[in-house]
Design a protein around this motif. Structure first.
Motif, PDB file in Angstrom:
ATOM      1  N   VAL A  76      -1.773   8.392   3.073  1.00 37.72           N
ATOM      2  CA  VAL A  76      -3.402   8.792   3.919  1.00 37.72           C
ATOM      3  C   VAL A  76      -3.720   7.256   3.575  1.00 37.72           C
ATOM      4  N   VAL A  77      -3.493   6.578   5.247  1.00 37.40           N
ATOM      5  CA  VAL A  77      -4.098   5.102   4.508  1.00 37.40           C
ATOM      6  C   VAL A  77      -5.740   4.348   5.444  1.00 37.40           C
ATOM      7  N   ASP A  78      -6.004   5.766   5.876  1.00 42.59           N
ATOM      8  CA  ASP A  78      -7.135   6.271   5.733  1.00 42.59           C
ATOM      9  C   ASP A  78      -7.440   7.478   6.685  1.00 42.59           C
ATOM     10  N   SER A  79      -8.828   6.910   5.750  1.00 42.76           N
ATOM     11  CA  SER A  79      -9.518   8.799   6.052  1.00 42.76           C
ATOM     12  C   SER A  79     -11.303   8.381   5.760  1.00 42.76           C
ATOM     13  N   LEU A  98     -10.312  -3.807   5.016  1.00 41.18           N
ATOM     14  CA  LEU A  98      -9.614  -3.079   3.403  1.00 41.18           C
ATOM     15  C   LEU A  98      -8.822  -2.254   3.857  1.00 41.18           C
ATOM     16  N   ILE A  99      -9.716  -1.469   4.818  1.00 40.64           N
ATOM     17  CA  ILE A  99      -8.282  -0.506   5.271  1.00 40.64           C
ATOM     18  C   ILE A  99      -6.992  -0.833   5.671  1.00 40.64           C
ATOM     19  N   LYS A 100      -7.410  -1.640   6.207  1.00 38.11           N
ATOM     20  CA  LYS A 100      -5.888  -2.427   7.050  1.00 38.11           C
ATOM     21  C   LYS A 100      -5.058  -3.274   5.833  1.00 38.11           C
ATOM     22  N   THR A 101      -5.701  -4.028   4.637  1.00 37.98           N
ATOM     23  CA  THR A 101      -4.865  -4.395   3.890  1.00 37.98           C
ATOM     24  C   THR A 101      -4.255  -3.535   3.193  1.00 37.98           C
ATOM     25  N   ILE A 102      -5.075  -1.810   3.187  1.00 39.62           N
ATOM     26  CA  ILE A 102      -4.446  -0.208   2.210  1.00 39.62           C
ATOM     27  C   ILE A 102      -2.717  -0.197   2.951  1.00 39.62           C
ATOM     28  N   ARG A 103      -2.888  -0.699   4.397  1.00 42.09           N
ATOM     29  CA  ARG A 103      -2.259   0.673   5.399  1.00 42.09           C
ATOM     30  C   ARG A 103      -0.884  -0.714   4.943  1.00 42.09           C
ATOM     31  N   THR A 104      -1.054  -2.051   5.277  1.00 37.55           N
ATOM     32  CA  THR A 104      -0.039  -2.606   5.336  1.00 37.55           C
ATOM     33  C   THR A 104       0.515  -2.529   3.653  1.00 37.55           C
ATOM     34  N   GLU A 105       0.002  -2.819   3.210  1.00 42.51           N
ATOM     35  CA  GLU A 105       1.116  -3.037   1.441  1.00 42.51           C
ATOM     36  C   GLU A 105       1.702  -1.928   1.572  1.00 42.51           C
ATOM     37  N   THR A 106       0.887  -0.546   1.891  1.00 43.55           N
ATOM     38  CA  THR A 106       1.587   0.760   2.458  1.00 43.55           C
ATOM     39  C   THR A 106       2.818   0.544   3.106  1.00 43.55           C
ATOM     40  N   GLU A 107       2.993   0.340   3.807  1.00 45.24           N
ATOM     41  CA  GLU A 107       4.112   0.385   4.938  1.00 45.24           C
ATOM     42  C   GLU A 107       4.742  -1.081   4.335  1.00 45.24           C
ATOM     43  N   THR A 108       4.655  -1.554   3.539  1.00 44.86           N
ATOM     44  CA  THR A 108       5.765  -2.682   3.166  1.00 44.86           C
ATOM     45  C   THR A 108       6.490  -1.754   2.467  1.00 44.86           C
ATOM     46  N   ALA A 109       6.443  -0.455   1.358  1.00 44.72           N
ATOM     47  CA  ALA A 109       6.421   0.052   0.617  1.00 44.72           C
ATOM     48  C   ALA A 109       7.856   1.291   1.416  1.00 44.72           C
ATOM     49  N   VAL A 110       7.019   1.610   2.081  1.00 45.19           N
ATOM     50  CA  VAL A 110       7.292   3.018   2.850  1.00 45.19           C
ATOM     51  C   VAL A 110       7.520   3.166   4.909  1.00 45.19           C
ATOM     52  N   GLY A 111       7.447   2.055   4.928  1.00 44.76           N
ATOM     53  CA  GLY A 111       7.594   1.613   6.667  1.00 44.76           C
ATOM     54  C   GLY A 111       6.587   2.535   6.994  1.00 44.76           C
ATOM     55  N   ALA A 112       6.188   2.428   8.436  1.00 43.62           N
ATOM     56  CA  ALA A 112       4.831   2.579   9.734  1.00 43.62           C
ATOM     57  C   ALA A 112       5.473   4.297   9.110  1.00 43.62           C
ATOM     58  N   SER A 113       6.735   4.809   9.633  1.00 45.59           N
ATOM     59  CA  SER A 113       6.688   6.434   9.781  1.00 45.59           C
ATOM     60  C   SER A 113       6.617   7.007   8.300  1.00 45.59           C
ATOM     61  N   GLY A 114       6.189   6.464   6.918  1.00 41.32           N
ATOM     62  CA  GLY A 114       5.676   6.552   6.190  1.00 41.32           C
ATOM     63  C   GLY A 114       4.228   6.941   5.790  1.00 41.32           C
ATOM     64  N   VAL A 115       3.113   6.755   6.305  1.00 41.84           N
ATOM     65  CA  VAL A 115       2.030   6.484   6.624  1.00 41.84           C
ATOM     66  C   VAL A 115       1.174   7.687   7.550  1.00 41.84           C
ATOM     67  N   THR A 116      -0.116   8.410   7.292  1.00 39.25           N
ATOM     68  CA  THR A 116      -0.309   8.483   8.731  1.00 39.25           C
ATOM     69  C   THR A 116      -2.474   7.967   8.319  1.00 39.25           C
ATOM     70  N   THR A 117      -2.856   8.711   8.809  1.00 45.89           N
ATOM     71  CA  THR A 117      -4.310   8.686   8.534  1.00 45.89           C
ATOM     72  C   THR A 117      -5.455  10.300   8.587  1.00 45.89           C
ATOM     73  N   MET A 118      -6.424  10.207   8.085  1.00 46.47           N
ATOM     74  CA  MET A 118      -6.896  11.365   8.337  1.00 46.47           C
ATOM     75  C   MET A 118      -8.233  12.036   8.338  1.00 46.47           C
ATOM     76  N   ARG A 119      -8.660  10.956  10.450  1.00 48.07           N
ATOM     77  CA  ARG A 119     -10.447  10.726   9.662  1.00 48.07           C
ATOM     78  C   ARG A 119     -10.795  11.756  10.947  1.00 48.07           C
TER      79      ARG A 119
END
Lengths: 281, 456
Positions: B238-241, B435-456
């Motif tokens: 979860v890169v944004d919630s 800060l949220i953008k930073t978390i998303r970028t770094e997480t995507e570097t590890a697991v790719g865009a398909s490995g992240v999600t949001t819970m707004r």
């Protein structure tokens, strides 16, 4: 065979890895794929990569090109003028700073930059942690201090090889020290300066240990130059394929700098040969 | 050419590091010898005590298994160095240890690599498993299978300096029920105790992913309105919630209002120790720290722990944002068995784990590493509680703690949170969106865009 085994094969393998999704651990650690230009697109869109590239250029220019080269030149010139014993002593101290291990150099500057450390004492502020207040400046200074001896030795050798009669003629003609430096010494040392810049760039593009010891690339990503970013991507985040691509980008950056220096060197050599031909004619 | 050669040297090193282990072939090893790879300094607060423990394990194992040998492979360096060594070694049968000690955050990556042998049947039939609280079971379990057997856990608390609280006129014992109450106390401390940091919050590279993320930030997140690092049943980070923003907002609030320590305190490799040093030196009134910080609480001349604990050091549970219970993220170290181990060696490996899971062994290890033992019996034993008395408080936290996720990709998410919290601590004027953008970028570097999600 040795060249192929120890150099060409790992480079070619890294080049290949840069176009894969290989992970240190994870679903793609064993069954990884060739992903074409995916890592290139990721690199282009990666704000952290561009941030690290900017930092790398600043670090190269500030610490390597300006710091080490200017400091090395100043030391070489001063040692030339200094009394024999004092010059040798200064040279020895500077060389010691060069030969101590990177980790030791990093630890020394870590201590210097702490609140109550020597830098704070020198600036009259012993409450500031300079690794937090000015991290990039500190790593540039530490690296320049650690590597200045290399330039100093190169310039000292070049100074000894200059024709003394030209310098003596300038003295006789009453040229000022500034004029002698900028109109005679530096032009005559241009090939040595360009070679030094090339080698210093070479050394600084792979700088890692001193920064890792001092700041680990932080605070945040304030000192994450490309070699550190490559390490973080590969061994902290675990994306080896993308880490190899960052390494490839570092290679391109090095090539860019090398081209500038090489062109400058060739142009300088052409000019010299034209002058020589004219003199002969 | 020289520049190319120099830069290529980095690639040579890179290619060699990755390639050598990948290219290594399979070699056969005697089925009577098993190897154990463990961290010397990254795991223990007392490497000497760990050394004594592990040699005792070896001696007992070889005595109870005549003809069998336990080969010890200690690795120096930090916990991250140890994890990387395990990950690289397990790439091939010829370099893989049979048993390795890893942190919970590496379990998912190693399992997804196919390096780990499932131990579900063995674990569920063992005595120690029955004594594990559910959160301890969960950190070694991924997609229903058991891959890791906990050796010792880390839990967090709000340490507070009773002397400073008395000086500020705050009633003891102190236990905030919500973040608002916690912030109110910090404001009171700031007003009454000039020069003292009301709160000490770890962030940045010094404490690393464990100190900055698992043992600090995540304890706020699991008490927020969306308490998830990984979205349930999806395996996506979860890169944004709302919860992520609330937790980052907490950092923004304490650092912008002068309720936390100066950001410069977290520069340097020994930053992790500052949690206790600031508290015992009366430079901070409250710190968010872990059980393994306890041995650092020593005042000059202190010889009697119970008295020190009672008179000077207070422990309060970490409140959830809006109350209704307390938050804690449980993580720790565990034993895993390599998929490269032959059936005979895997059996010996399980015997070794059983031997290490005896309560007396777990207590000894807990003393060396300042862990909370994983079994309820060891965690409440006199041998453990008499070592550092406040440890009993941590044992009680296991009942409500949230297990750290075992999904692959934590390194990227953790790096993102580490950078984000470091950034806001150094510059509280930053926007949460950045800060949220930073978390998303770094997480995507590890697991790719398909490995992240949001819970707004």
């Amino acid at each position: 065979v040795l060249l192929v085994t120890l150099f060409a094969a790992p480079v070619a393998y890294s080049f290949y890895l840069a176009f894969t999704n290989l992970q240190l651990a994870g679903a793609r650690a064993v069954d990884y794929d060739f992903t074409g230009l995916d890592n290139v697109w990721q690199l282009v869109r990666d704000p952290n990569y561009w941030h690290s590239t900017k930092l790398t250029i600043v670090f190269l220019v500030a610490s390597g090109i300006v710091g080490q080269t200017v400091l090395g030149m100043a030391l070489a010139l001063l040692m030339r003028r200094a009394a024999w014993g004092f010059g040798s002593l200064t040279g020895a101290v500077v060389v010691v700073a060069w030969v101590i291990p990177d980790v030791t150099a990093g630890m020394a500057w870590y201590a210097l930059a702490q609140p109550g450390g020597t830098i704070g004492g020198f600036l009259g502020d012993d409450t500031t942690n300079y690794l937090s207040a000015a991290p990039l400046l500190m790593v540039c200074l530490a690296n320049a201090w650690h590597g200045a001896a290399f330039s100093m030795l190169m310039f000292s050798a070049a100074l000894r090889g200059l024709p003394q009669e030209v310098l003596e003629a300038a003295d006789v003609d009453g040229a000022s020290a500034t004029r002698r430096l900028f109109s005679i010494l530096l032009p005559m040392m241009k090939p040595a300066i360009i070679t030094n810049l090339l080698l210093v760039t070479l050394l600084n593009l792979s700088a890692f240990t001193v920064i890792q010891v001092l700041t680990q690339g932080g605070p945040g990503d304030a000192t994450t130059i490309l070699p550190l970013y490559m390490y973080i991507v590969s061994f902290s985040i675990g994306n080896l394929g993308y880490g190899a691509m960052v390494g490839l980008a570092l290679l391109l950056l090095g090539t860019l700098f090398a081209s500038v220096f090489a062109l400058s060197y060739l142009r300088n050599r052409e000019r010299s040969s034209v002058h020589e031909k004219r003199a002969v004619a | 050419v020289l520049i190319l050669a120099a830069c290529s040297s980095i690639l040579v090193a890179f290619g060699s590091a990755v390639g050598i282990s990948a290219a290594a072939g399979t070699t056969s090893r005697a089925d009577t010898e098993i190897s154990l790879m463990y961290s010397q300094a990254g795991m223990a607060v007392s490497p000497a005590a760990l050394d004594v423990w592990i040699k005792a394990v070896k001696k007992r194992f070889e005595a109870t298994h005549p003809g069998a040998t336990l080969k010890l492979i200690p690795t120096p360096g930090t916990d991250t160095d140890q994890q990387n060594k395990v990950k690289l070694s397990m790439r091939s049968a010829s370099t893989s240890p049979d048993v390795a000690f890893i942190t919970n955050s590496s379990l998912g990556d190693l399992q997804a690599s196919g390096y780990l042998r499932p131990m579900t049947k063995y674990a569920r039939s063992s005595d120690f498993w029955k004594k594990f609280p559910s959160s301890v079971k969960a950190i070694g379990t991924y997609k229903g299978n058991v891959y890791g057997i906990s050796l010792g856990n880390n839990l967090q608390t709000l340490f507070y300096n009773k002397k400073l609280f008395r000086k500020a006129g705050i009633a003891l014992p102190w236990q905030p029920k919500t973040w608002a109450q916690l912030l109110q106390t910090l404001k009171t401390l700031k007003a009454k105790l000039p020069g003292v940091a009301p709160l000490f919050l770890q962030f940045g590279e010094g404490p690393g992913l464990f100190g900055s993320v698992n043992q600090t930030f995540a304890n706020l997140l699991v008490g927020s309105s969306t308490p998830y690092m990984v979205k349930p049943n999806t395996g996506k980070w979860v890169v944004d919630s709302r919860g992520l923003r609330e937790s980052l907002g907490f950092y923004k609030q304490v650092f912008s209002q002068g309720l936390a320590q100066p950001a410069s305190t977290m520069t340097g490799a020994n930053a992790w120790a500052q949690v206790m040093i600031y508290l015992k030196d009366d430079k901070a009134a409250v710190t968010l720290g872990s059980n393994w910080h306890l041995p650092l609480w020593k005042l000059p001349g202190d010889t009697n722990w119970p008295n020190v604990g009672a008179s000077s050091l207070g422990l309060a549970k970490i409140p959830k944002q809006k109350g209704g219970g307390y938050a804690n993220l449980l993580g720790g170290w565990m034993s895993v068995v390599s998929v490269h181990a032959s059936p005979a060696r895997a059996k010996l490996a399980e015997d070794l784990i059983t031997l290490m899971q005896r309560d007396s062994s777990l207590v000894q290890l807990a003393k060396a590493c300042a862990f909370v033992p994983p079994t309820q019996t060891a965690a409440s034993s006199r041998g453990f509680l008499s070592f550092l008395p406040p440890h009993g408080v941590f044992s009680s936290y296991m009942s409500f703690a949230t297990a750290a996720p075992a999904d692959p990709g934590f390194a990227g998410y953790g790096r993102g949170v580490l950078l984000a919290t470091s950034a806001i601590a150094n510059d509280p004027s930053l926007e949460i969106d950045d800060l949220i953008k930073t978390i998303r970028t770094e997480t995507e570097t590890a697991v790719g865009a398909s490995g992240v999600t949001t819970m707004r």
